[in-house]
Design a protein around this motif. Structure first.
Motif, PDB file in Angstrom:
ATOM      1  N   ILE A   1     -53.647  33.935 -55.182  1.00 12.45           N
ATOM      2  CA  ILE A   1     -53.713  34.820 -56.338  1.00 12.45           C
ATOM      3  C   ILE A   1     -54.957  35.709 -56.338  1.00 12.45           C
ATOM      4  CG2 ILE A   1     -52.432  33.165 -57.734  1.00 12.45           C
ATOM      5  CD1 ILE A   1     -55.051  32.587 -59.219  1.00 12.45           C
ATOM      6  N   PHE A   2     -55.841  35.534 -55.351  1.00 12.20           N
ATOM      7  CA  PHE A   2     -57.020  36.409 -55.307  1.00 12.20           C
ATOM      8  C   PHE A   2     -56.579  37.857 -55.126  1.00 12.20           C
ATOM      9  CE2 PHE A   2     -59.790  32.773 -54.894  1.00 12.20           C
ATOM     10  CZ  PHE A   2     -60.997  33.263 -55.390  1.00 12.20           C
ATOM     11  N   PRO A   3     -57.257  38.824 -55.768  1.00 12.43           N
ATOM     12  CA  PRO A   3     -58.533  38.716 -56.501  1.00 12.43           C
ATOM     13  C   PRO A   3     -58.387  38.553 -58.010  1.00 12.43           C
ATOM     14  CG  PRO A   3     -58.045  41.000 -56.130  1.00 12.43           C
ATOM     15  CD  PRO A   3     -56.883  40.235 -55.540  1.00 12.43           C
ATOM     16  N   LEU A   4     -57.260  38.046 -58.501  1.00 14.29           N
ATOM     17  CA  LEU A   4     -57.058  37.902 -59.939  1.00 14.29           C
ATOM     18  C   LEU A   4     -58.197  37.152 -60.647  1.00 14.29           C
ATOM     19  CD1 LEU A   4     -53.295  37.184 -60.755  1.00 14.29           C
ATOM     20  CD2 LEU A   4     -54.722  39.050 -61.586  1.00 14.29           C
ATOM     21  N   PRO A   5     -58.671  36.005 -60.106  1.00 17.06           N
ATOM     22  CA  PRO A   5     -59.745  35.294 -60.822  1.00 17.06           C
ATOM     23  C   PRO A   5     -61.028  36.109 -60.968  1.00 17.06           C
ATOM     24  CG  PRO A   5     -58.683  33.848 -59.227  1.00 17.06           C
ATOM     25  CD  PRO A   5     -58.171  35.229 -58.955  1.00 17.06           C
TER      26      PRO A   5
ATOM     27  N   THR B   1     -52.942  44.137 -60.847  1.00 17.12           N
ATOM     28  CA  THR B   1     -52.821  43.096 -59.822  1.00 17.12           C
ATOM     29  C   THR B   1     -51.882  41.998 -60.277  1.00 17.12           C
ATOM     30  OG1 THR B   1     -55.110  43.550 -59.167  1.00 17.12           O
ATOM     31  CG2 THR B   1     -54.122  41.531 -58.338  1.00 17.12           C
ATOM     32  N   LEU B   2     -51.909  41.670 -61.563  1.00 17.17           N
ATOM     33  CA  LEU B   2     -51.014  40.647 -62.099  1.00 17.17           C
ATOM     34  C   LEU B   2     -49.559  41.057 -61.941  1.00 17.17           C
ATOM     35  CD1 LEU B   2     -50.659  37.979 -63.609  1.00 17.17           C
ATOM     36  CD2 LEU B   2     -50.939  39.242 -65.751  1.00 17.17           C
TER      37      LEU B   2
ATOM     38  N   CYS C   1     -56.734  30.860 -62.448  1.00 15.63           N
ATOM     39  CA  CYS C   1     -57.713  31.851 -62.926  1.00 15.63           C
ATOM     40  C   CYS C   1     -58.840  31.166 -63.692  1.00 15.63           C
ATOM     41  CB  CYS C   1     -57.025  32.887 -63.804  1.00 15.63           C
ATOM     42  SG  CYS C   1     -56.127  34.164 -62.902  1.00 15.63           S
ATOM     43  N   CYS C   2     -58.476  30.233 -64.573  1.00 19.24           N
ATOM     44  CA  CYS C   2     -59.490  29.567 -65.383  1.00 19.24           C
ATOM     45  C   CYS C   2     -60.324  28.574 -64.580  1.00 19.24           C
ATOM     46  CB  CYS C   2     -58.819  28.847 -66.560  1.00 19.24           C
ATOM     47  SG  CYS C   2     -58.147  29.961 -67.810  1.00 19.24           S
TER      48      CYS C   2
END
Length: 309
Positions: A69-73, A165-166, A185-186
């Motif tokens: 999922i990077f770079p979402l975080p 991005t999501l 993400c969290c």
């Protein structure tokens, strides 16, 4: 979930989140947005892990999912930190005006990464009104804070990047549930939040905060942490159902209400005629942009769109 329902959910939780954070950080002088960030991401992780343990939700928690999922975080962390920091030092009316500029960033991002095409007639006028109103309001803001303005512009940038991005990740990682995206993400954001608190000495400031003796402070603190979970989920759901630009526009419409209520919440707005005129011009531009966005026919992204990882 129906697109309309997810849109209403996002609008409601977003509105309540802004009000709760503003009351806590400004009205009751809570000293640390960074500490609030840490507790929000930590409580969200704890809630999701507990719900998974009882079989209420299901999601994977592998390293491969986290890497996928990077770079979402990164965008999520920047969005959260700069958003709360800006909320603390900028009045709600100016907060909403500056946040409205996120529409322009999201629109440009969709043109580049989602191959968004549509009828642009009237869009230029709407963007001009938003920029003009923001400029007039800012030049006549008696509570101007350079750091706060910078925080909110960075908040806009990370919000636009996160939403776009999501949308791309929602389509490319069909095996990862929305709860999985929330959790990763969290959980990834916990470490940089903890490092930020240690580096800036936030824990000592929070420990010395005298407001802990007030029940309303505890109520706002707990509400803010709970709303963070609901807001994150509704953001992901609304973006998946309606797209990042629609999610951004819904946030802007919600901010129309926040703009005027914010003059009485937080006790940090100073009225001037020119500032008030700027707020109204910017609001008009936001409403016009919203109308044009929903009036235009929806066009699906072209195949082969580059996915940001």
């Amino acid at each position: 979930m129906a697109p309309m329902l997810s849109a209403y959910m996002y609008a409601l939780f977003s509105f309540l989140m802004v009000i709760a954070n503003k009351l806590l950080l400004t009205s009751y002088l809570f000293p640390s947005p960074a500490f609030l960030c840490l507790t929000q991401v930590s409580s969200t992780c704890l809630f999701l892990l507990t719900a998974r343990a009882f079989g209420i939700v299901q999601f994977g928690a592998s390293l491969s999912d986290a890497a996928g999922i990077f770079p979402l975080p990164i965008y999520f962390f920047g969005n959260l930190v700069f958003g709360l920091s800006g909320t603390q030092v900028v009045s709600l009316p100016m907060f909403t005006v500056l946040r409205r500029l996120c529409i322009l960033m999201t629109f440009i991002g969709e043109l580049i990464f989602l191959q968004r095409r549509g009828d642009n007639r009237g869009v230029g006028l709407a963007v001009f009104l938003m920029l003009l109103g923001a400029s007039i309001a800012a030049m006549n803001d008696l509570t101007f804070d350079l750091a706060g303005y910078a925080f909110l512009m960075l908040n806009n940038l990370f919000t636009a990047a996160y939403g776009i991005t999501l949308k791309l990740k929602t389509g490319s990682l069909s095996g990862l549930s929305k709860y999985g995206i929330l959790y990763h993400c969290c959980s990834i954001a916990v470490l940089p939040c903890l490092a930020l608190n240690l580096w800036t000495g936030e824990f000592s400031r929070v420990a010395d905060y005298r407001g802990w003796s007030l029940p309303v402070v505890w109520a706002l603190f707990c509400t803010s942490n709970l709303l963070q979970l609901f807001l994150l989920y509704s953001t992901i759901q609304c973006t998946a159902d309606n797209g990042p630009l629609t999610t951004t526009v819904i946030g802007v419409l919600k901010n129309v209400l926040v703009t005027y209520l914010g003059m009485f919440i937080g006790r940090d707005y100073v009225f001037t005629l020119h500032n008030f005129m700027g707020l109204n011009v910017s609001t008009l531009g936001g409403v016009l942009y919203t109308y044009l966005t929903f009036k235009a026919p929806k066009v699906e992204p072209q195949k082969g769109t580059i996915i940001v990882r």
